[in-house]
Design a protein around this motif. Structure first.
Motif, PDB file in Angstrom:
ATOM      1  N   THR A  88     -14.833   2.738   0.545  1.00 55.78           N
ATOM      2  CA  THR A  88     -14.678   1.314   0.866  1.00 55.78           C
ATOM      3  C   THR A  88     -13.322   0.790   0.408  1.00 55.78           C
ATOM      4  N   PHE A  89     -12.778   1.388  -0.653  1.00 61.42           N
ATOM      5  CA  PHE A  89     -11.459   1.006  -1.149  1.00 61.42           C
ATOM      6  C   PHE A  89     -10.392   2.038  -0.793  1.00 61.42           C
ATOM      7  N   GLY A  90     -10.719   3.313  -0.968  1.00 59.17           N
ATOM      8  CA  GLY A  90      -9.712   4.353  -0.781  1.00 59.17           C
ATOM      9  C   GLY A  90      -9.152   4.428   0.625  1.00 59.17           C
ATOM     10  N   VAL A  91     -10.001   4.224   1.635  1.00 58.69           N
ATOM     11  CA  VAL A  91      -9.534   4.310   3.021  1.00 58.69           C
ATOM     12  C   VAL A  91      -8.562   3.170   3.358  1.00 58.69           C
ATOM     13  N   PRO A  92      -8.923   1.897   3.115  1.00 57.42           N
ATOM     14  CA  PRO A  92      -7.971   0.827   3.453  1.00 57.42           C
ATOM     15  C   PRO A  92      -6.753   0.763   2.541  1.00 57.42           C
ATOM     16  N   MET A  93      -6.771   1.505   1.417  1.00 57.28           N
ATOM     17  CA  MET A  93      -5.609   1.504   0.529  1.00 57.28           C
ATOM     18  C   MET A  93      -4.357   2.067   1.197  1.00 57.28           C
ATOM     19  N   LEU A  94      -4.522   2.839   2.258  1.00 53.95           N
ATOM     20  CA  LEU A  94      -3.340   3.344   2.956  1.00 53.95           C
ATOM     21  C   LEU A  94      -3.235   2.753   4.356  1.00 53.95           C
ATOM     22  N   GLY A  95      -3.936   1.640   4.589  1.00 49.39           N
ATOM     23  CA  GLY A  95      -3.844   0.961   5.873  1.00 49.39           C
ATOM     24  C   GLY A  95      -4.756   1.516   6.936  1.00 49.39           C
ATOM     25  N   ALA A  96      -5.613   2.483   6.562  1.00 45.45           N
ATOM     26  CA  ALA A  96      -6.555   3.060   7.520  1.00 45.45           C
ATOM     27  C   ALA A  96      -7.790   2.169   7.615  1.00 45.45           C
ATOM     28  N   VAL A  97      -8.666   2.501   8.558  1.00 44.93           N
ATOM     29  CA  VAL A  97      -9.857   1.688   8.837  1.00 44.93           C
ATOM     30  C   VAL A  97     -11.103   2.529   8.582  1.00 44.93           C
TER      31      VAL A  97
END
Length: 545
Positions: free
Chosen positions: A88-97
């Protein structure tokens, strides 16, 4: 022409006074302010907020090393375990969805979501390897697969290039993650069942996730150090935004892989749980847990419920056990719950049955949702607040989806007239509280899962003995609703039983979508030949008695 308003002169946005809203900052703050507080509990494992922050950065870093970047989709197929929360955090941390998949779906549905969403990486729990293996075989370009080898399951096989912990170890715990340049950037993709065709992909943005996360805390009066038990699937609307809510409060997430009565009571007692969410099926699970498997509640436990309206009798029984029920309503398209049956102190003096009826209403809008109304679906004229006139439920505000992924036509239809059309029908009471009465799309909500009646009917029509079929919701104290099928048989067809029809549907559908009840009868129709589903609904309701 220059702006004549003096409050607009020399007072522009700049990096010091304007930062795009994003829930990602909640994690960094929790780790910096409460680094040694327990963040996540899973069976015998414990993580602190410092460790969770490091693990999420490792995940982002490892994904980046595999070529994942801004606008790419990362799918997760997992129950309520640490890996699902960390994504939930790690994926959007690099701008991914993030695309959290419903673990109860069949391979064909999963394959569609992976392909339509363009998943570049799939994190999948070992338990679901059979359905994932079949889904991957249906894809022309399967994503990179990482196995979540959770020690709490003994089933399934490893099918990925490596396991999740090995994948994390390749990442940098000091990874400098990316804040969104625009709060309108997508943060999550959630698929929701439709009445026809394939499911639609609902796109969330960082702004909405941030706002609804805090809206949950305000609406529920959460403060201090909440201990939250994960009885609500994290794949449902990103857990109704509660991964972000509890993190904003630096609370503790208690994972629960299998949602069972005995396990829930044990977790509440062991971890001193203060808050939990769930569909009416979880409420029924708690009230029906055998006495020998229950544990005394250490204190009053706040329970938020949604999906199909909970029976007043169930609310009454559960509150008698020491739970405090808050009833909310929403949809995938509005980030989960956005209305609440806000409680009035004077209602405490009402008889218990009347209090339960009050709590069964869907209520008023969240403080962070700008507007809700019941209106005529064509003219958008609000209906009278008389508690009787039916209309469609409409929403407007900052916690409404960006739109449907790769589906501009459906997006335009959903937003026509400047309101989000829910397709749900209800009434408006004199005190401004809304109450659902029906669903214009005929969606059945069973155990919190959306079931398309048309999808089930299409399978029933595949049976050689079936001439006509109609599926409606039958009220169910445990599941909220279950599919009830009314079937007319072909003349001269070989005899067929209820169990045989149900078994047939189980070969074609995910089991939770299959009818629980089969009624063999001629279907009531209008003069033009349209099935009168309202008649069937009344028949299904009477079966309860």
């Amino acid at each position: 022409m220059t702006d004549q308003n003096p409050y607009n002169v020399g007072l522009d946005k700049n990096p010091a006074n304007f930062v795009p809203l994003s829930p990602l900052g909640f994690l960094e703050r929790a780790a910096s302010v409460f680094p040694d507080r327990i963040s996540v509990i899973h069976d015998q494992r414990r993580f602190t907020w410092r460790q969770t922050y490091d693990r999420c950065r490792r995940l982002a870093s490892a994904l980046a090393q595999r070529g994942v970047g801004v606008g790419d989709t990362v799918a997760v197929m997992a129950p309520n375990i640490p890996a699902a929360f960390e994504a939930t955090f790690g994926v959007p941390m690099l701008g991914a969805v993030l695309c959290a998949l419903n673990i109860r779906l069949d391979a064909e549905a999963i394959a569609f979501m992976l392909e339509h969403g363009g998943a570049k990486v799939l994190l999948t729990d070992r338990e679901f390897s059979p359905v994932i293996t079949k889904a991957l075989s249906l894809l022309k370009a399967p994503p990179l697969v990482i196995d979540i080898n959770d020690p709490d399951t003994a089933s399934g096989t490893l099918i990925g290039v490596c396991d999740y912990e090995t994948f994390l170890s390749s990442g940098d715990p000091a990874y400098v993650w990316r804040w969104p340049t625009d709060e309108w950037e997508a943060i999550a993709l959630n698929y929701t069942s439709g009445t026809t065709g394939n499911p639609k992909g609902v796109v969330y943005h960082h702004r909405g996730a941030y706002i609804n996360a805090l809206g949950n805390a305000v609406t529920w009066g959460m403060s201090g150090h909440p201990v939250y038990l994960w009885t609500l699937p994290m794949f449902h609307c990103n857990g109704w935004c509660f991964p972000w809510t509890i993190t904003a409060l630096a609370g503790t997430h208690v994972c629960l892989r299998r949602i069972e009565g005995r396990a829930i009571f044990a977790a509440i007692e062991t971890h001193k749980v203060t808050h939990m969410c769930g569909a009416p099926i979880v409420m029924g699970m708690l009230t029906n847990t055998p006495e020998k498997e229950r544990r005394p509640l250490p204190h009053e436990v706040a329970f938020m419920t949604a999906a199909a309206p909970p029976p007043a009798a169930v609310i009454e029984r559960l509150e008698g056990q020491g739970f405090r029920i808050t009833h909310v309503y929403g949809l995938t398209e509005v980030y989960g719950p956005v209305t609440v049956c806000a409680w009035h102190d004077e209602w405490n003096d009402l008889p218990q049955e009347e209090r339960a009826r009050k709590k069964a209403r869907q209520g008023v809008r969240y403080v962070n949702q700008e507007a809700v109304m019941i209106a005529d679906p064509l003219s958008l004229e609000p209906v009278p607040q008389d508690g009787n006139t039916m209309g469609e439920v409409f929403f407007r505000g900052n916690v409404v989806m960006k739109g449907y992924f790769k589906n501009p036509v459906a997006t335009a239809e959903a937003f026509s007239g400047g309101w989000f059309h829910t397709g749900d029908l209800g009434v408006w009471h004199p005190d401004g509280y809304i109450e659902l009465k029906d669903r214009s799309k005929d969606i059945i909500i069973s155990g919190g899962e959306n079931i398309s009646t048309i999808e089930v009917e299409s399978v029933l029509y595949q049976h050689p003995a079936v001439a006509e079929a109609a599926v409606v919701a039958r009220p169910d104290e445990r599941w909220g609703e279950t599919p009830c099928a009314f079937i007319g048989l072909k003349e001269g067809a070989a005899p067929v039983t209820e169990d045989e029809i149900i078994a047939f549907t189980r070969t074609k559908l995910a089991h939770y979508k299959c009818p629980r009840t089969i009624i063999f009868t001629a279907l009531p129709k209008t003069s033009t030949g349209k099935v009168q589903k309202y008649v069937l609904r009344e028949m299904a309701k009477k079966m309860i008695a």
